[in-house]
Design a protein around this motif. Structure first.
Motif, PDB file in Angstrom:
ATOM      1  N   ARG A 174     -66.071  44.944  52.276  1.00  0.00           N
ATOM      2  CA  ARG A 174     -65.139  44.195  51.434  1.00  0.00           C
ATOM      3  C   ARG A 174     -63.777  44.138  52.117  1.00  0.00           C
ATOM      4  NH1 ARG A 174     -65.181  46.677  45.692  1.00  0.00           N
ATOM      5  NH2 ARG A 174     -65.201  48.619  46.864  1.00  0.00           N
ATOM      6  N   TYR A 175     -62.884  43.333  51.583  1.00  0.00           N
ATOM      7  CA  TYR A 175     -61.564  43.179  52.192  1.00  0.00           C
ATOM      8  C   TYR A 175     -60.471  43.453  51.177  1.00  0.00           C
ATOM      9  CZ  TYR A 175     -61.219  38.633  49.891  1.00  0.00           C
ATOM     10  OH  TYR A 175     -61.154  37.642  48.947  1.00  0.00           O
ATOM     11  N   TYR A 176     -59.265  43.692  51.704  1.00  0.00           N
ATOM     12  CA  TYR A 176     -58.090  43.841  50.865  1.00  0.00           C
ATOM     13  C   TYR A 176     -56.884  43.354  51.649  1.00  0.00           C
ATOM     14  CZ  TYR A 176     -57.702  48.253  53.496  1.00  0.00           C
ATOM     15  OH  TYR A 176     -57.634  49.204  54.489  1.00  0.00           O
ATOM     16  N   TRP A 177     -56.002  42.644  50.949  1.00  0.00           N
ATOM     17  CA  TRP A 177     -54.771  42.117  51.531  1.00  0.00           C
ATOM     18  C   TRP A 177     -53.628  43.075  51.230  1.00  0.00           C
ATOM     19  CZ3 TRP A 177     -53.724  37.855  54.481  1.00  0.00           C
ATOM     20  CH2 TRP A 177     -54.698  36.853  54.562  1.00  0.00           C
ATOM     21  N   VAL A 178     -52.767  43.283  52.208  1.00  0.00           N
ATOM     22  CA  VAL A 178     -51.609  44.148  52.011  1.00  0.00           C
ATOM     23  C   VAL A 178     -50.359  43.552  52.651  1.00  0.00           C
ATOM     24  CG1 VAL A 178     -52.860  46.333  51.766  1.00  0.00           C
ATOM     25  CG2 VAL A 178     -52.258  45.523  54.045  1.00  0.00           C
ATOM     26  N   PHE A 179     -49.252  43.915  52.073  1.00  0.00           N
ATOM     27  CA  PHE A 179     -47.924  43.631  52.610  1.00  0.00           C
ATOM     28  C   PHE A 179     -47.530  44.911  53.332  1.00  0.00           C
ATOM     29  CE2 PHE A 179     -43.274  43.726  52.004  1.00  0.00           C
ATOM     30  CZ  PHE A 179     -42.948  42.479  52.499  1.00  0.00           C
ATOM     31  N   THR A 180     -47.292  44.838  54.633  1.00  0.00           N
ATOM     32  CA  THR A 180     -47.067  46.024  55.457  1.00  0.00           C
ATOM     33  C   THR A 180     -45.664  46.035  56.032  1.00  0.00           C
ATOM     34  OG1 THR A 180     -49.402  45.985  56.094  1.00  0.00           O
ATOM     35  CG2 THR A 180     -47.951  47.344  57.414  1.00  0.00           C
ATOM     36  N   ASP A 181     -45.059  47.205  55.940  1.00  0.00           N
ATOM     37  CA  ASP A 181     -43.730  47.442  56.485  1.00  0.00           C
ATOM     38  C   ASP A 181     -43.852  48.622  57.442  1.00  0.00           C
ATOM     39  OD1 ASP A 181     -40.983  47.156  56.778  1.00  0.00           O
ATOM     40  OD2 ASP A 181     -40.515  48.334  55.004  1.00  0.00           O
ATOM     41  N   PHE A 182     -43.218  48.529  58.604  1.00  0.00           N
ATOM     42  CA  PHE A 182     -43.338  49.549  59.640  1.00  0.00           C
ATOM     43  C   PHE A 182     -42.037  50.304  59.824  1.00  0.00           C
ATOM     44  CE2 PHE A 182     -46.502  46.390  60.538  1.00  0.00           C
ATOM     45  CZ  PHE A 182     -47.622  47.148  60.829  1.00  0.00           C
ATOM     46  N   GLU A 183     -42.180  51.549  60.208  1.00  0.00           N
ATOM     47  CA  GLU A 183     -41.036  52.396  60.526  1.00  0.00           C
ATOM     48  C   GLU A 183     -41.380  53.121  61.829  1.00  0.00           C
ATOM     49  OE1 GLU A 183     -39.190  56.527  58.740  1.00  0.00           O
ATOM     50  OE2 GLU A 183     -40.220  55.158  57.389  1.00  0.00           O
TER      51      GLU A 183
END
Length: 173
Positions: free
Chosen positions: A90-99
């Motif tokens: 299955r899949y999932y969408w995410v909003f990703t922020d990097f540090e």
């Protein structure tokens, strides 16, 4: 580890709960939180020590990851919308922020990514763009994909760049 065969079923993420992971400078996972393991369907032990691409969905254009790595390796944050692949297909969408993680001397030691649920509105806009980029990559490689993305963004306004694309999608659509 064998990659799962994608199926067209989305995993619904919780609001305001973050999927978190840390990697070394090469993108090998060094830490995941419980929610990452829950959503990805991998155990923490299966994830730690693996390249973060273990959850990369084949619908994701490679050019976006090249841009992402260029940005964060040069000390810049990058905000991305990513479609990931769980162990069960299955899949999932995410909003990703990097540090960027740094040692006491200020030298980069790795990266921290925090991900949260992204609106269906944004994924509906991005999905066809990403599919087109993947198609262009298959035909002409990443250079062709990068050109397509640049031309696409320029056609939607002089001020739209890869860096502010997500904000502009919210504004334009």
């Amino acid at each position: 580890m064998k990659r799962p065969e994608p199926i067209n079923e989305e995993i619904e993420l919780k609001n305001n709960v973050y999927i978190e992971s840390d990697t070394d400078l090469k993108g090998v996972i060094t830490y995941v939180n419980d929610y990452f393991a829950e959503i990805s369907r991998y155990t923490k032990e299966e994830l730690v020590g693996q390249p973060h691409s273990i959850v990369r969905h084949p619908d994701m254009p490679k050019i976006l990851f090249r841009i992402l790595w260029d940005r964060i390796q040069n000390g810049h944050n990058f905000v991305a919308a990513v479609k990931n692949l769980a162990k069960d297909g299955r899949y999932y969408w995410v909003f990703t922020d990097f540090e960027i993680l740094k040692d006491d001397n200020g030298h980069a030691t790795g990266y921290k990514a925090s991900r949260k649920k992204i609106s269906k509105h944004v994924t509906d806009v991005l999905d066809p763009i990403y599919k087109k980029l993947v198609e262009v990559e298959k035909e002409g490689g990443m250079e062709a994909s990068e050109k397509y993305l640049t031309d696409f963004l320029e056609s939607h306004g002089d001020d739209i760049t890869v860096d502010n694309m997500l904000e502009e999608i919210h504004r334009l659509y």
